[in-house]
Design an enzyme around this catalytic site. Structure first.
Site, short mmCIF file in Angstrom:
data_model
loop_
_atom_site.label_atom_id
_atom_site.label_comp_id
_atom_site.label_asym_id
_atom_site.label_seq_id
_atom_site.Cartn_x
_atom_site.Cartn_y
_atom_site.Cartn_z
N MET A 26 0.79 -1.12 0.09
CA MET A 26 0.11 -0.10 0.05
C MET A 26 0.86 1.10 0.02
O MET A 26 0.26 2.21 0.15
CB MET A 26 -0.91 0.04 1.09
CG MET A 26 -1.79 -1.24 1.10
SD MET A 26 -3.55 -0.94 2.05
CE MET A 26 -2.85 -0.61 3.49
N LEU A 29 6.67 3.02 1.60
CA LEU A 29 7.67 1.90 1.77
C LEU A 29 8.56 2.36 2.95
O LEU A 29 9.25 3.36 2.95
CB LEU A 29 8.33 1.69 0.60
CG LEU A 29 7.41 1.55 -0.64
CD1 LEU A 29 8.28 1.12 -2.01
CD2 LEU A 29 6.61 0.20 -0.44
N HIS A 33 9.60 -3.45 3.51
CA HIS A 33 9.02 -3.71 1.92
C HIS A 33 10.01 -3.69 1.25
O HIS A 33 10.35 -4.81 0.40
CB HIS A 33 8.42 -2.37 1.65
CG HIS A 33 6.94 -1.94 2.32
ND1 HIS A 33 6.94 -0.82 2.99
CD2 HIS A 33 5.77 -2.56 2.47
CE1 HIS A 33 5.67 -0.88 3.77
NE2 HIS A 33 5.15 -1.75 3.30
N LYS A 143 5.75 -11.74 6.82
CA LYS A 143 5.04 -12.52 7.77
C LYS A 143 4.49 -11.70 8.96
O LYS A 143 3.77 -12.17 9.99
CB LYS A 143 5.95 -13.54 8.29
CG LYS A 143 6.29 -14.78 7.82
CD LYS A 143 7.15 -15.89 8.53
CE LYS A 143 7.89 -16.86 7.81
NZ LYS A 143 8.40 -17.84 8.59
N LYS A 144 4.88 -10.27 9.10
CA LYS A 144 4.05 -9.33 10.12
C LYS A 144 2.64 -9.66 9.82
O LYS A 144 2.04 -9.56 10.84
CB LYS A 144 4.76 -8.03 9.86
CG LYS A 144 4.14 -7.11 10.91
CD LYS A 144 4.73 -5.83 10.83
CE LYS A 144 3.62 -4.72 11.24
NZ LYS A 144 2.65 -4.38 10.60
N GLN A 148 -3.10 -12.32 7.12
CA GLN A 148 -3.20 -12.00 5.85
C GLN A 148 -2.38 -13.06 4.84
O GLN A 148 -3.11 -13.48 4.11
CB GLN A 148 -2.66 -10.56 5.57
CG GLN A 148 -2.28 -10.09 4.26
CD GLN A 148 -2.13 -9.06 3.80
OE1 GLN A 148 -2.74 -8.14 3.92
NE2 GLN A 148 -0.79 -8.68 3.39
N SER A 180 6.41 -0.74 10.50
CA SER A 180 5.03 -0.92 9.90
C SER A 180 5.08 0.84 9.50
O SER A 180 5.46 1.74 10.17
CB SER A 180 4.24 -1.16 11.07
OG SER A 180 2.87 -0.54 10.52
O1 PAF Z 1 -0.38 -5.81 3.26
C1 PAF Z 1 -0.78 -5.06 2.51
O2 PAF Z 1 0.07 -3.91 2.47
C2 PAF Z 1 -2.10 -4.84 2.08
O3 PAF Z 1 -3.02 -5.64 2.57
C3 PAF Z 1 -1.95 -5.54 0.37
C4 PAF Z 1 -1.59 -7.08 0.53
C5 PAF Z 1 -1.19 -4.91 -0.45
C6 PAF Z 1 -3.19 -5.69 -0.05
O4 PAF Z 1 -4.00 -4.20 -0.27
#
Ligand code: PAF
Length: 275
Positions: A26, A29, A33, A143-144, A148, A180
């Protein structure tokens, strides 16, 4: 590196690519990331990173509007690492109202799902859309966001998607706080305090390894310790790594998952424990 905003350009550009590793994000970064992108680079000739704040996965009282959008800075960080940055507008991803969804498994209603109704449905739906657009052979997730990752793995298996899902270890600050985008909401004293989440998880892991398997009591004590320090605890739970269900008697592969609020900031973290 090519920055692409439209679906048609993305499809045309990727049509000839045979080896694509995908990192959906999203944006905003941070080093966590970038580590995922480095892993992607080792696995494929073409690395695609998406930057898209997905409205479908935010509840009405959540931080969709104030979620940081930092396209220029993100692209600067990806230069030399990614071949393609896909940064669509909401109207490009959702050309009409989304009325079809990926309905995630029941585990999506527990843990974070119990506090964020609809979150995993919106997340899984956009990830499936992104997979359809990018058509990667490999996709990398941190894995954080343990729950998901578990839901994405199930989606890929159950929908027969030909994509290898790679789970990357959580990147942490020197004091242990999981990186985060939401950490930037923390005030300076909150940032100092935030380390207690990781300390609580490591303390629980030590107890488990020492043979204390009264999960309910361990969870209650850990929650109480944080609550006494002024945290609001959504959950601290000891689960089975694979299913995220309650561990079977004698289960060896556990994960301690937690979501807590410090002031206005919601933090999640987890720690895998193998007994
Ligand atoms: O983990 C994230 O940043 C979001 O949930 C994702 C996987 C990009 C989906 O919008």
């Amino acid at each position: 590196m090519r920055i692409i905003h439209s679906v048609s350009e993305l499809r045309a550009h990727l049509a000839q690519q045979r080896s694509i590793a995908f990192v959906p994000t999203m944006g905003n970064l941070h080093e966590g990331h970038i580590e995922l992108v480095r892993m992607a680079k080792q696995r494929a000739s073409c690395v695609v990173v998406s930057l898209f704040v997905n409205p479908l996965q935010f509840g009405p009282n959540e931080d969709f509007d104030k979620y940081p959008r930092t396209l220029e800075a993100d692209c600067a960080k990806l230069e030399g690492l990614a071949e393609v940055v896909f940064a669509p507008q909401v109207s490009e991803m959702y050309p009409e109202q989304q009325t079809l969804y990926v309905e995630p498994p029941p585990i999506a209603n527990e843990l974070c799902g119990a506090f964020r109704p609809g979150h995993f449905r919106g997340m899984a739906t956009v990830v499936l859309k992104l997979f359809n657009l990018v058509q990667p052979q490999i996709a990398i997730f941190g894995k954080k966001d343990y729950q998901q990752l578990a839901i994405i793995r199930q989606m890929v298996t159950q929908f027969n998607l030909p994509i290898e899902i790679v789970g990357a270890e959580t990147s942490r600050a020197a004091d242990g706080l999981a990186l985060s985008s939401r950490n930037q909401y923390l005030s300076a004293p909150e940032r100092t305090e935030a380390v207690y989440l990781y300390r609580t998880l490591t303390h629980l892991a030590t107890e488990l390894k020492a043979g204390n398997h009264n999960f309910a009591l361990l969870e209650r004590h850990a929650g109480q310790t944080l609550a006494n320090r002024g945290w609001e605890v959504e959950y601290i739970s000891i689960r089975s790594q694979h299913s995220l269900g309650f561990p079977a008697l004698g289960g060896h592969k556990l994960v301690i998952v937690a979501a807590v609020r410090l002031g206005k900031t919601r933090l999640i973290d987890n720690l895998e424990v193998c007994l």
